[in-house]
Design a protein around this motif. Sequence first.
Motif, PDB file in Angstrom:
ATOM      1  N   TYR A   1      41.259  94.419  17.652  1.00 45.32           N
ATOM      2  CA  TYR A   1      40.709  93.167  17.124  1.00 45.32           C
ATOM      3  C   TYR A   1      41.694  92.319  16.327  1.00 45.32           C
ATOM      4  O   TYR A   1      41.364  91.213  15.925  1.00 45.32           O
TER       5      TYR A   1
ATOM      6  N   MET B   1      33.066  79.575   8.109  1.00 45.48           N
ATOM      7  CA  MET B   1      31.800  79.682   7.377  1.00 45.48           C
ATOM      8  C   MET B   1      31.505  81.148   7.133  1.00 45.48           C
ATOM      9  O   MET B   1      31.620  81.965   8.050  1.00 45.48           O
TER      10      MET B   1
ATOM     11  N   GLN C   1      26.743  77.977  11.927  1.00 42.72           N
ATOM     12  CA  GLN C   1      26.123  79.204  12.442  1.00 42.72           C
ATOM     13  C   GLN C   1      24.715  78.925  12.959  1.00 42.72           C
ATOM     14  O   GLN C   1      23.849  78.455  12.214  1.00 42.72           O
TER      15      GLN C   1
ATOM     16  N   ARG D   1      33.200  74.328  15.307  1.00 40.42           N
ATOM     17  CA  ARG D   1      33.117  75.608  16.029  1.00 40.42           C
ATOM     18  C   ARG D   1      31.696  76.139  15.803  1.00 40.42           C
ATOM     19  O   ARG D   1      31.290  76.356  14.673  1.00 40.42           O
TER      20      ARG D   1
ATOM     21  N   LYS E   1      27.158  82.175  16.471  1.00 38.99           N
ATOM     22  CA  LYS E   1      25.834  82.696  16.121  1.00 38.99           C
ATOM     23  C   LYS E   1      25.783  83.021  14.635  1.00 38.99           C
ATOM     24  O   LYS E   1      24.760  82.841  13.976  1.00 38.99           O
ATOM     25  N   GLY E   2      26.885  83.521  14.091  1.00 37.13           N
ATOM     26  CA  GLY E   2      26.943  83.931  12.685  1.00 37.13           C
ATOM     27  C   GLY E   2      27.034  85.447  12.610  1.00 37.13           C
ATOM     28  O   GLY E   2      26.152  86.135  13.105  1.00 37.13           O
ATOM     29  N   ILE E   3      28.093  85.934  11.975  1.00 36.80           N
ATOM     30  CA  ILE E   3      28.340  87.381  11.927  1.00 36.80           C
ATOM     31  C   ILE E   3      27.625  88.043  10.743  1.00 36.80           C
ATOM     32  O   ILE E   3      27.423  89.254  10.727  1.00 36.80           O
TER      33      ILE E   3
ATOM     34  N   THR F   1      31.509  82.128  21.598  1.00 30.20           N
ATOM     35  CA  THR F   1      30.554  83.177  21.940  1.00 30.20           C
ATOM     36  C   THR F   1      31.113  84.041  23.067  1.00 30.20           C
ATOM     37  O   THR F   1      31.996  83.595  23.812  1.00 30.20           O
ATOM     38  N   HIS F   2      30.590  85.266  23.159  1.00 30.02           N
ATOM     39  CA  HIS F   2      30.926  86.141  24.310  1.00 30.02           C
ATOM     40  C   HIS F   2      29.658  86.492  25.059  1.00 30.02           C
ATOM     41  O   HIS F   2      29.595  87.495  25.760  1.00 30.02           O
TER      42      HIS F   2
ATOM     43  N   ARG G   1      35.631  91.262  25.205  1.00 33.59           N
ATOM     44  CA  ARG G   1      35.209  90.826  26.534  1.00 33.59           C
ATOM     45  C   ARG G   1      36.238  89.947  27.281  1.00 33.59           C
ATOM     46  O   ARG G   1      35.905  88.851  27.760  1.00 33.59           O
TER      47      ARG G   1
ATOM     48  N   ARG H   1      33.570  93.542  13.345  1.00 37.13           N
ATOM     49  CA  ARG H   1      33.718  93.522  14.813  1.00 37.13           C
ATOM     50  C   ARG H   1      33.238  94.829  15.431  1.00 37.13           C
ATOM     51  O   ARG H   1      32.549  94.840  16.436  1.00 37.13           O
TER      52      ARG H   1
HETATM   53  C1  LIG Z   1      36.583  82.220  17.725  1.00 31.67           C
HETATM   54  C2  LIG Z   1      35.456  82.759  16.892  1.00 31.67           C
HETATM   55  C3  LIG Z   1      35.416  82.472  15.544  1.00 31.67           C
HETATM   56  C4  LIG Z   1      34.346  82.922  14.759  1.00 31.67           C
HETATM   57  N1  LIG Z   1      34.237  82.494  13.449  1.00 31.67           N
HETATM   58  C5  LIG Z   1      33.131  82.827  12.735  1.00 31.67           C
HETATM   59  C6  LIG Z   1      32.889  82.298  11.434  1.00 31.67           C
HETATM   60  O1  LIG Z   1      33.665  81.505  10.888  1.00 31.67           O
HETATM   61  N2  LIG Z   1      31.745  82.683  10.797  1.00 31.67           N
HETATM   62  C7  LIG Z   1      30.841  83.538  11.350  1.00 31.67           C
HETATM   63  O2  LIG Z   1      29.805  83.824  10.728  1.00 31.67           O
HETATM   64  N3  LIG Z   1      31.057  84.067  12.567  1.00 31.67           N
HETATM   65  C8  LIG Z   1      32.165  83.741  13.270  1.00 31.67           C
HETATM   66  N4  LIG Z   1      32.355  84.265  14.529  1.00 31.67           N
HETATM   67  C9  LIG Z   1      31.531  85.421  14.982  1.00 31.67           C
HETATM   68  C10 LIG Z   1      30.233  84.976  15.619  1.00 31.67           C
HETATM   69  O3  LIG Z   1      29.362  84.482  14.635  1.00 31.67           O
HETATM   70  C11 LIG Z   1      29.551  86.175  16.313  1.00 31.67           C
HETATM   71  O4  LIG Z   1      29.231  87.171  15.397  1.00 31.67           O
HETATM   72  C12 LIG Z   1      30.382  86.832  17.402  1.00 31.67           C
HETATM   73  O5  LIG Z   1      31.020  85.855  18.180  1.00 31.67           O
HETATM   74  C13 LIG Z   1      29.471  87.678  18.326  1.00 31.67           C
HETATM   75  O6  LIG Z   1      28.444  86.888  18.842  1.00 31.67           O
HETATM   76  P1  LIG Z   1      28.311  86.437  20.388  1.00 31.67           P
HETATM   77  O7  LIG Z   1      27.959  85.005  20.416  1.00 31.67           O
HETATM   78  O8  LIG Z   1      29.531  86.825  21.121  1.00 31.67           O
HETATM   79  O9  LIG Z   1      27.021  87.184  20.888  1.00 31.67           O
HETATM   80  P2  LIG Z   1      26.598  88.701  20.881  1.00 31.67           P
HETATM   81  O10 LIG Z   1      25.186  88.695  21.374  1.00 31.67           O
HETATM   82  O11 LIG Z   1      26.865  89.344  19.569  1.00 31.67           O
HETATM   83  O12 LIG Z   1      27.554  89.353  21.942  1.00 31.67           O
HETATM   84  C14 LIG Z   1      27.618  88.933  23.297  1.00 31.67           C
HETATM   85  C15 LIG Z   1      28.262  90.024  24.099  1.00 31.67           C
HETATM   86  O13 LIG Z   1      29.575  90.302  23.610  1.00 31.67           O
HETATM   87  C16 LIG Z   1      29.668  91.644  23.208  1.00 31.67           C
HETATM   88  N5  LIG Z   1      30.416  91.723  21.942  1.00 31.67           N
HETATM   89  C17 LIG Z   1      30.272  90.905  20.889  1.00 31.67           C
HETATM   90  N6  LIG Z   1      31.106  91.286  19.897  1.00 31.67           N
HETATM   91  C18 LIG Z   1      31.764  92.370  20.358  1.00 31.67           C
HETATM   92  C19 LIG Z   1      32.762  93.214  19.794  1.00 31.67           C
HETATM   93  N7  LIG Z   1      33.230  93.018  18.562  1.00 31.67           N
HETATM   94  N8  LIG Z   1      33.275  94.219  20.535  1.00 31.67           N
HETATM   95  C20 LIG Z   1      32.807  94.417  21.796  1.00 31.67           C
HETATM   96  N9  LIG Z   1      31.834  93.666  22.387  1.00 31.67           N
HETATM   97  C21 LIG Z   1      31.336  92.652  21.668  1.00 31.67           C
HETATM   98  C22 LIG Z   1      28.240  92.102  22.972  1.00 31.67           C
HETATM   99  O14 LIG Z   1      28.081  93.487  23.159  1.00 31.67           O
HETATM  100  C23 LIG Z   1      27.489  91.333  24.020  1.00 31.67           C
HETATM  101  O15 LIG Z   1      27.552  91.966  25.274  1.00 31.67           O
HETATM  102  C24 LIG Z   1      33.366  83.778  15.339  1.00 31.67           C
HETATM  103  C25 LIG Z   1      33.431  84.075  16.696  1.00 31.67           C
HETATM  104  C26 LIG Z   1      34.437  83.574  17.486  1.00 31.67           C
HETATM  105  C27 LIG Z   1      34.440  83.874  18.956  1.00 31.67           C
END
Ligand SMILES: Cc1cc2nc3c(=O)[nH]c(=O)nc-3n(C[C@H](O)[C@H](O)[C@H](O)COP(=O)(O)OP(=O)(O)OC[C@H]3O[C@@H](n4cnc5c(N)ncnc54)[C@H](O)[C@@H]3O)c2cc1C
Length: 293
Positions: free
Chosen positions: A21, A120, A148, A169, A172-174, A211-212, A243, A274
Motif C-alpha cells: 500500500y 478529508m 465523502q 476528489r 466513499k470515506g474511509i 473508487t475501486h 485492484r 487499508r
Molecule cells: C485516490 C484515493 C484517495 C482517497 N482519499 C481519501 C480521503 O482523503 N479521505 C477518505 O476518507 N478516504 C479517502 N479514500 C478512501 C476511500 O474513502 C475508500 O475508503 C476506499 O477508496 C475504498 O472504497 P471503494 O470506493 O474502493 O469501495 P469498497 O466498497 O470499499 O471497495 C470496492 C472493492 O475494492 C476492494 N478494496 C477496497 N479497498 C481495498 C484494499 N485496501 N485492499 C484490497 N481490496 C480493496 C473491495 O474489497 C471491493 O471489492 C481515498 C481513496 C482513493 C482511491
Amino acid sequence: MVLAGLSILPSAAMRPFAARYFAGEELSDAVAKLRELGAKGHTGILDILGENVTTEVEARGVLADYIVAAKSVKENGLEAYISVKPTHFGLTISTELALELYDQLASACSELGIFLRVEMEDHPTIDATLEIFEALRKRHDNVGLVLQSRLFRTPADIERLAPGPLHIRLVKGIYLEPAEIAFTGVEDIRRAFFEVAKQLFERGAFVSLATHDDILSAELEQLIQREELGSDRYEFQVLLGVREALWAVWQKAGHPVRVYVPFGRNWRAYSLRRLGKNPELLRAIVKNTFRRG
Ligand SMILES: Cc1cc2nc3c(=O)[nH]c(=O)nc-3n(C[C@H](O)[C@H](O)[C@H](O)COP(=O)(O)OP(=O)(O)OC[C@H]3O[C@@H](n4cnc5c(N)ncnc54)[C@H](O)[C@@H]3O)c2cc1C
C-alpha cells in the motif's frame, strides 16, 4: 477481529502485509514508483504518510518535507500532484496553523506548476477543513478538496461552497462514522456516491472518481458516456496496491487513471485502514503463518 490482532503486531511483523500500500519510506522510493506508473500511462498523487501531529514544530517540518517532495516532482518531470491531510498540517492544534501551512504549500506548488489536494478526515475535522479550502480557493487556483459520499451533509456542503471552478476528489470515506450522520450500508453509500458525482458534474466541477468499486464504476461510466464528459471533466483515482486489474480495464476503455502513491516512515495508521478493507487479508495471514511454520 483480524485487524485488531494485526494492530498490536510490531511494525516489522506487520510490514509484509502493509508493503503493497505504500511506495517505501523514502522520497526516492515514491519517485521511482511514480516513474514506473508513468511508464504504464498513469498519472500520480504524492502523499507523505502521517496525521494527527501534536506540535507546531512537527507540522512545520511536514511543510518543509512537502516542499522538497513537490520540487522533486518537478525536477523529475513526473505527472503527479501533492495531497495533504489536514491533521498532518496541525489542524488539531489550530485551524489557523493548518491554513498557513496549506497556503505556503499552495504558493510553492503554484510556482512549480503543481496542483495541491486538501484531503478529508473524520467528521470532527470537516468544518475546519471546509473553512481552510474556501480560504485557499480565494488565493490560489491550484487547490482541490476531497468529499465523502457516506456523510449525509455532503450534498449541502457542496451547495454552500462559493461559486467558481471546483476540483473535487469524491470518495466513499474511509472513516467509520456514526449512523446519525452517515450511511452505513454498502448500497446506500454507493448510491450516495453516484448522486454526489452527478451533483458535482452538474455544477461544472472536475471530479476525481476515487473508487475501486466495479458496480459503481460501471454506473459512473454510463453517466460519463451519457453526459459526454471528456477527460477535462473527470478521471478515476485508485490507491497503490488496490485492484490493479481494474485500473487496466478502465485504461483500456480510455479513462484516465491516477494512482495515489503514499510514502514515508509513518505507514502504520494508513496501512491498517487499508488492510481493514482487504477481503484477502485473512487468507493471506493464514497462508503466511503456515509458510513460516
Ligand atoms: C485516490 C484515493 C484517495 C482517497 N482519499 C481519501 C480521503 O482523503 N479521505 C477518505 O476518507 N478516504 C479517502 N479514500 C478512501 C476511500 O474513502 C475508500 O475508503 C476506499 O477508496 C475504498 O472504497 P471503494 O470506493 O474502493 O469501495 P469498497 O466498497 O470499499 O471497495 C470496492 C472493492 O475494492 C476492494 N478494496 C477496497 N479497498 C481495498 C484494499 N485496501 N485492499 C484490497 N481490496 C480493496 C473491495 O474489497 C471491493 O471489492 C481515498 C481513496 C482513493 C482511491
